[in-house]
Design an enzyme around this catalytic site. Structure first.
Site, mmCIF file in Angstrom:
data_model
loop_
_atom_site.group_PDB
_atom_site.id
_atom_site.type_symbol
_atom_site.label_atom_id
_atom_site.label_comp_id
_atom_site.label_asym_id
_atom_site.label_seq_id
_atom_site.Cartn_x
_atom_site.Cartn_y
_atom_site.Cartn_z
ATOM 1 N N GLU A 120 0.854 -1.178 0.000
ATOM 2 C CA GLU A 120 0.000 0.000 0.000
ATOM 3 C C GLU A 120 0.902 1.244 0.000
ATOM 4 O O GLU A 120 1.886 1.259 0.741
ATOM 5 C CB GLU A 120 -0.911 0.037 1.228
ATOM 6 C CG GLU A 120 -1.938 1.160 1.139
ATOM 7 C CD GLU A 120 -2.922 1.191 2.317
ATOM 8 O OE1 GLU A 120 -2.756 0.413 3.272
ATOM 9 O OE2 GLU A 120 -3.845 1.997 2.251
ATOM 10 N N ALA A 261 1.527 -0.113 10.814
ATOM 11 C CA ALA A 261 1.312 -1.517 10.498
ATOM 12 C C ALA A 261 0.485 -1.602 9.227
ATOM 13 O O ALA A 261 -0.023 -0.596 8.741
ATOM 14 C CB ALA A 261 0.583 -2.221 11.635
ATOM 15 N N MET A 262 0.371 -2.834 8.691
ATOM 16 C CA MET A 262 -0.323 -3.003 7.418
ATOM 17 C C MET A 262 -1.221 -4.230 7.454
ATOM 18 O O MET A 262 -0.790 -5.308 7.835
ATOM 19 C CB MET A 262 0.722 -3.100 6.292
ATOM 20 C CG MET A 262 0.117 -3.248 4.922
ATOM 21 S SD MET A 262 -0.924 -1.818 4.486
ATOM 22 C CE MET A 262 -2.121 -2.621 3.444
ATOM 23 N N GLU A 263 -2.447 -4.026 6.962
ATOM 24 C CA GLU A 263 -3.516 -5.013 7.103
ATOM 25 C C GLU A 263 -3.543 -6.082 6.022
ATOM 26 O O GLU A 263 -4.611 -6.651 5.746
ATOM 27 C CB GLU A 263 -4.864 -4.278 7.118
ATOM 28 C CG GLU A 263 -5.293 -3.642 5.768
ATOM 29 C CD GLU A 263 -4.945 -2.160 5.613
ATOM 30 O OE1 GLU A 263 -4.004 -1.686 6.288
ATOM 31 O OE2 GLU A 263 -5.608 -1.491 4.809
ATOM 32 N N ASN A 264 -2.420 -6.424 5.382
ATOM 33 C CA ASN A 264 -2.395 -7.449 4.334
ATOM 34 C C ASN A 264 -3.247 -8.659 4.717
ATOM 35 O O ASN A 264 -3.187 -9.143 5.835
ATOM 36 C CB ASN A 264 -0.961 -7.925 4.117
ATOM 37 C CG ASN A 264 0.013 -6.788 4.064
ATOM 38 O OD1 ASN A 264 -0.112 -5.908 3.229
ATOM 39 N ND2 ASN A 264 0.960 -6.774 4.989
ATOM 40 N N HIS A 296 -6.836 -2.040 15.029
ATOM 41 C CA HIS A 296 -7.016 -1.317 13.762
ATOM 42 C C HIS A 296 -6.777 -2.238 12.562
ATOM 43 O O HIS A 296 -7.623 -2.331 11.667
ATOM 44 C CB HIS A 296 -6.059 -0.126 13.718
ATOM 45 C CG HIS A 296 -6.155 0.705 12.482
ATOM 46 N ND1 HIS A 296 -6.897 1.860 12.411
ATOM 47 C CD2 HIS A 296 -5.607 0.552 11.255
ATOM 48 C CE1 HIS A 296 -6.796 2.374 11.196
ATOM 49 N NE2 HIS A 296 -6.016 1.599 10.467
ATOM 50 N N GLU A 297 -5.644 -2.921 12.531
ATOM 51 C CA GLU A 297 -5.330 -3.761 11.366
ATOM 52 C C GLU A 297 -6.304 -4.930 11.284
ATOM 53 O O GLU A 297 -6.744 -5.312 10.201
ATOM 54 C CB GLU A 297 -3.884 -4.261 11.416
ATOM 55 C CG GLU A 297 -2.819 -3.172 11.565
ATOM 56 C CD GLU A 297 -2.973 -1.989 10.632
ATOM 57 O OE1 GLU A 297 -3.470 -2.164 9.506
ATOM 58 O OE2 GLU A 297 -2.609 -0.859 11.049
ATOM 59 N N HIS A 300 -9.600 -3.868 9.793
ATOM 60 C CA HIS A 300 -9.526 -3.683 8.349
ATOM 61 C C HIS A 300 -9.976 -4.931 7.583
ATOM 62 O O HIS A 300 -10.344 -4.830 6.411
ATOM 63 C CB HIS A 300 -8.090 -3.365 7.918
ATOM 64 C CG HIS A 300 -7.762 -1.899 7.839
ATOM 65 N ND1 HIS A 300 -8.593 -0.969 7.256
ATOM 66 C CD2 HIS A 300 -6.660 -1.208 8.246
ATOM 67 C CE1 HIS A 300 -8.015 0.236 7.322
ATOM 68 N NE2 HIS A 300 -6.851 0.109 7.920
ATOM 69 N N GLU A 319 -10.032 4.033 6.001
ATOM 70 C CA GLU A 319 -9.230 4.505 7.141
ATOM 71 C C GLU A 319 -10.055 5.265 8.177
ATOM 72 O O GLU A 319 -9.923 5.033 9.371
ATOM 73 C CB GLU A 319 -8.037 5.333 6.664
ATOM 74 C CG GLU A 319 -7.001 4.531 5.850
ATOM 75 C CD GLU A 319 -6.433 3.313 6.570
ATOM 76 O OE1 GLU A 319 -6.613 3.190 7.809
ATOM 77 O OE2 GLU A 319 -5.806 2.467 5.896
#
Ligand code: TRP
Ligand code: ZN
Length: 877
Positions: A120, A261-264, A296-297, A300, A319
């Protein structure tokens, strides 16, 4: 390098092709990673196939199994374009990349010894040629191969369907993700980790395997994140009726990461800062942040992954909504007031500032050059405030009905903010036509409320006005829908319900609700027996600036009697701000009246939550105060006012602070809300005590700095010692560094404390710390700790001699080539150059001009600098 062109929201076109399936075959290698991508493409509209791709070396390309020669397609530095192709075909592309050279941390890169990805917003195009846009949803199958010894774990999205040994010491793993997804949710990780495994049983009884991967030796610091994850999964089922949809959920913590962080899908990648936490190395707030980012992640997975964005202009769709959801999660599990106050402070200290600057944009932007520049407090936090206003207007039940309809309509789709609002509107008996302006208008609305009372007639008249100032590119503003929560009180501090008007309703929060939607309005109430004192904008019910005629005596009453905790905190803030602004205007030190000191003493002694008391004794920052001076900001007067207010409190309340501090001393070291609240209040007391009597309290602070096993206490002492320049400061700093030199996340606290210090030596100190052996420009956490902290320290950044400007300019110059995303985040304080005196203006502008002239200026910086330097007239067109 060619200049990057702007994209406009109104130019959206569906892609000519869609990708139904992707097979990726990735042979991981430090310098020469081979990526083979097999795409199944299907035409949707006329036009060429234009694949995105950057920093790639194309090796071969085949259409339906037939190799194509280089003259049958076009390759630029950004695209691969194919024209003579069937409507349905397979495309087989082999490319090569160099992960070790990737210091931008976008695409495939090395973090420590591990390979990982960040796709992202537009990072997948740095891995292979692709339709790298969120409205292309494909089913991914990914085979990874790497050296078995150094990379025992090979991870990607979805389910593991095959694994095995290869020759020459390598092994492979194949993952299949059954949920069609856009490329920005793709992830891979290869490395050696410690692994924490657990399970979650959904309410329906399905078993989900949970796995947390951390750097070797850190397993004991992973438990809190795992517990938080289980709490998040349960909360989402209970409050939103949303359950997890795969058999496996993995979280990997890495040291090098640009964001939180990232919600992959099924494979979140986290900045280690939001995973690793134990009492010895993490503060109470660190634990809170771990829980909220984990939440949060995870949230998502529904609001972002199952239902994603059609294009990046819609970023707030996922978001804003997901921040709202993580805020509610934290509030349901902990103190609602504390979390709300935290969110309000973010809005007032950062978002209002962005909204008043050259990069001001609506929560749904209309024009973007570099997408990475739009992961902003406006899109995230104001976006969440807009969702919260919907929640306030519709109530919890109506809001949940809207959520259900949103999910029914759009599960598996890439949609727009408009689709979300439409679902809320259909599910509820409301017309949200005007409300939609919150999505299209930038800037912070200003609301003025005036109150008149006619005692003889028992007549109360309230008049309201709203106005949104012009922002760049948007001069004409229309009135927005502003939900105003409020409570009226008698002079004895009793609630008084204003029931006369058909436009005022009782609200489920306990407040009353009036919705202001015109530019001006008047409400009248009859038979009102005494003049009420009204707490307005309770719970910060709209992201607006408020001006009322409530005076400080009335605020004292709200501080003592406000039914809601946030209202009491707000009353204290308004008292402080009133005093501060008077002091700035009169060029005099802040004075607190006897009655103000009495009111504050009462708060300390009252039977209310210690966490709330701690917040009430957290003074508005210089940055918050700066918001009141859009021109020619009186920095020196602000510095003096903030300083003297702290001294006035410290001296005026010395005895109660001491008594409170002593009484709290024996509190347990547990991680319960109660223990955390006690520590927070204790910290505030010690802060003021050490300010009033530095020599008496220096040894106390030095002693606390040595506390083993509790970072909240250690860090708290360090902060006080450094902020107040106590006699013990240098010794405490040295001991802390000695103890924690091998723990980077703790050293970040050490860097940050020094960069946050308000005294004039800070610039020099920060410059020295750049050469500290534990500092590195390559690691974003180090940069944020030392330099983002410094950039937010307005008084020191704007130091008269311009040394703060020179320092940050030098760093931005280096990061421009190393990591443009991080460079771009550091430029924020330069953006507001027009708000200062002419001397500072010219120095700030000079820095911007010099940065603009850099060879190879990254588009991230270019976009911001260009907008910052745009002349006043064109800026507001
Ligand atoms: N979607 C991420 C979030 O949860 C944001 C994010 C993580 C991001 N890493 C990024 C955005 C890198 C841009 C670039 O908020
Ligand atoms: Zn997010």
């Amino acid at each position: 390098m060619s200049k990057k062109l702007a994209k406009y929201r109104s130019d959206y076109r569906a892609p000519a092709f869609t990708i139904e399936n992707v097979h990726l075959n990735i042979d991981l290698d430090d310098h020469a990673t081979r990526v083979r991508s097999q795409l199944q493409l299907k035409r949707q509209a006329p036009g060429a196939l234009e694949l995105d791709g950057e920093h790639l070396e194309l090796i071969t390309l085949a259409v339906d199994g037939v190799l194509r020669s280089a003259d049958s397609y076009e390759v630029t530095d950004k695209q691969l374009i194919l024209t003579e192709i069937p409507d349905e075909f397979t495309l087989d592309i082999v490319t090569q990349i160099d992960p070790s050279a990737n210091s931008a941390l976008e695409g495939l890169y090395k973090s420590g010894g591990a390979f990982c990805t960040q796709c992202e917003a537009e990072g997948f195009r740095r891995i292979t040629y692709y339709l790298d846009r969120p409205d292309v949803l494909a089913v991914f199958t990914t085979t990874l191969s790497a050296d078995s010894e150094h990379f025992p774990f090979l991870l990607s999205n979805g389910n593991l369907i095959d694994e095995g040994k290869q020759d020459n010491g390598r092994h492979y793993a194949t993952w299949h993700d059954p949920h069609p997804k856009p490329a920005y949710l793709f992830a891979l990780v290869a490395g050696d980790f410690d692994r924490l495994e657990d399970h979650y049983h959904t309410l329906e009884g399905r078993d989900v395997r949970l796995e947390l991967f951390v750097d070797k030796g850190n397993l004991s610091r992973a438990n809190y994140a795992m517990e938080s994850l289980k709490r998040a999964m349960q909360w989402d089922e209970e409050r939103f009726d949303l359950a997890y949809d795969l058999d496996r959920y993995m979280v990997v913590a890495v040291e090098f990461f640009n964001m939180g962080a990232m919600e992959n899908k099924g494979l979140n990648i986290f900045n280690s800062k939001y995973v690793l936490a134990d009492q010895a190395t993490a503060t109470d707030w660190d634990f809170v942040h771990v829980e909220s980012v984990i939440g949060h992640e995870y949230f998502h997975n529904w609001t972002g992954n199952r239902i994603t964005c059609r294009d990046w202009f819609q970023l707030s769709l996922k978001e804003g909504l997901t921040v709202f959801r993580d805020q509610e999660f934290s509030s349901d599990l902990g103190s609602r007031a504390v979390h709300r106050i935290d969110a309000i402070r973010v809005m007032r200290s950062f978002q209002f500032n962005e909204d008043a600057g050259p990069m001001a944009h609506p929560i749904r932007p209309d024009k973007v050059i570099e997408m990475n520049n739009f992961y902003t407090v406006t899109v995230y936090n104001k976006g969440a405030e807009v969702i919260r206003m919907l929640h306030t207007l519709l109530g919890e039940q109506g809001f949940q009905h809207g959520m259900q309809l949103y999910r029914q309509r759009h599960d598996g789709q890439a949609v727009t903010c408009e689709d979300f609002v439409a679902a809320m509107e259909t599910a509820n008996p409301v017309d949200l036509q005007q409300f939609r302006r919150w999505y299209s208008q930038a800037g912070t609305p200003q609301v003025r409320i005036e109150q008149r009372y006619d005692a003889a007639q028992g007549l109360l008249t309230l008049t309201f006005e709203q106005m949104t100032p012009a922002t760049p590119g948007q001069t004409a503003k229309a009135p927005v829908v502003i939900p105003l929560l409020f409570s009226a009180y008698t002079h004895a501090g009793e609630r008084l319900l204003l029931t006369d008007s058909a436009q005022v309703n009782d609200h489920e929060s306990g407040s009353q609700l009036y919705v202001l939607s015109d530019s001006s309005a008047t409400l009248t109430f009859t038979e009102v027996e005494q003049e009420p004192i009204i707490a307005w904008l309770e719970n910060f019910s709209a992201p607006v600036k408020l001006q009322t005629s409530v005076n400080t005596e009335e605020l004292e009453l709200l501080l003592a009697h406000g039914e809601q905790e946030v209202t009491r905190w707000e009353a204290a803030q308004q008292i402080y701000l009133t005093c501060l602004r008077q002091a700035v205007t009169n060029q005099q030190p802040v004075q607190l009246s006897a009655s103000q000191l009495r009111a504050l003493t009462k708060v300390l002694k009252a039977p209310i939550d210690n966490a709330l008391k701690a917040l009430i004794f957290t003074l508005p920052s210089a940055e918050e105060l700066l918001e009141y001076y859009p021109e020619n900001a009186p920095l020196d007067a602000i510095e003096r006012a903030v300083k003297t207010l702290a001294h006035a409190l410290a001296n005026g309340l010395q005895e109660v602070f001491a008594a409170t501090f002593e009484a709290l001393e024996s509190q347990s070291e547990q991680l319960s809300g109660k223990a955390m609240a006690a520590r927070a209040l204790r910290q505030r007391c010690l802060y003021f005590l050490a300010l009033a009597k530095p020599h008496d309290y220096s040894p106390v602070v030095a002693q606390q700095a040595l506390t083993q096993g509790n970072m909240t206490l250690q860090q708290g002492a360090l902060e006080i010692a450094v902020q107040h320049q106590l006699p013990c400061a240098e010794q405490v700093l040295a001991e802390f560094a000695e103890q924690w030199q091998e723990t980077p996340l703790v050293m970040d606290k050490w860097f940050a404390v020094q960069a946050n210090a308000r005294h004039p030596e800070t610039v020099k100190r920060v410059a020295q710390l750049l050469d500290h052996p534990k500092f590195s420009l390559r690691n974003p956490n180090r940069v944020y700790a030392l330099l983002a902290s410094f950039s937010r320290n307005s008084l020191r950044f704007h130091q008269e001699d311009g040394s703060g400007y020179k320092l940050l300019q030098r760093i931005i110059t280096q990061l421009n080539t190393l990591n443009p995303q991080v460079a771009s985040r550091l430029i924020t304080p330069f953006m507001q150059w027009r708000r200062f005196d002419t001397r500072r203006q010219s120095m700030l502008k000079q820095s911007l001009v010099e940065l603009q002239q850099l060879a190879d200026l990254a588009p991230d910086l270019d976009e911001k600098i260009t907008s910052a330097l745009q002349s006043e007239e064109t800026a507001s067109q």
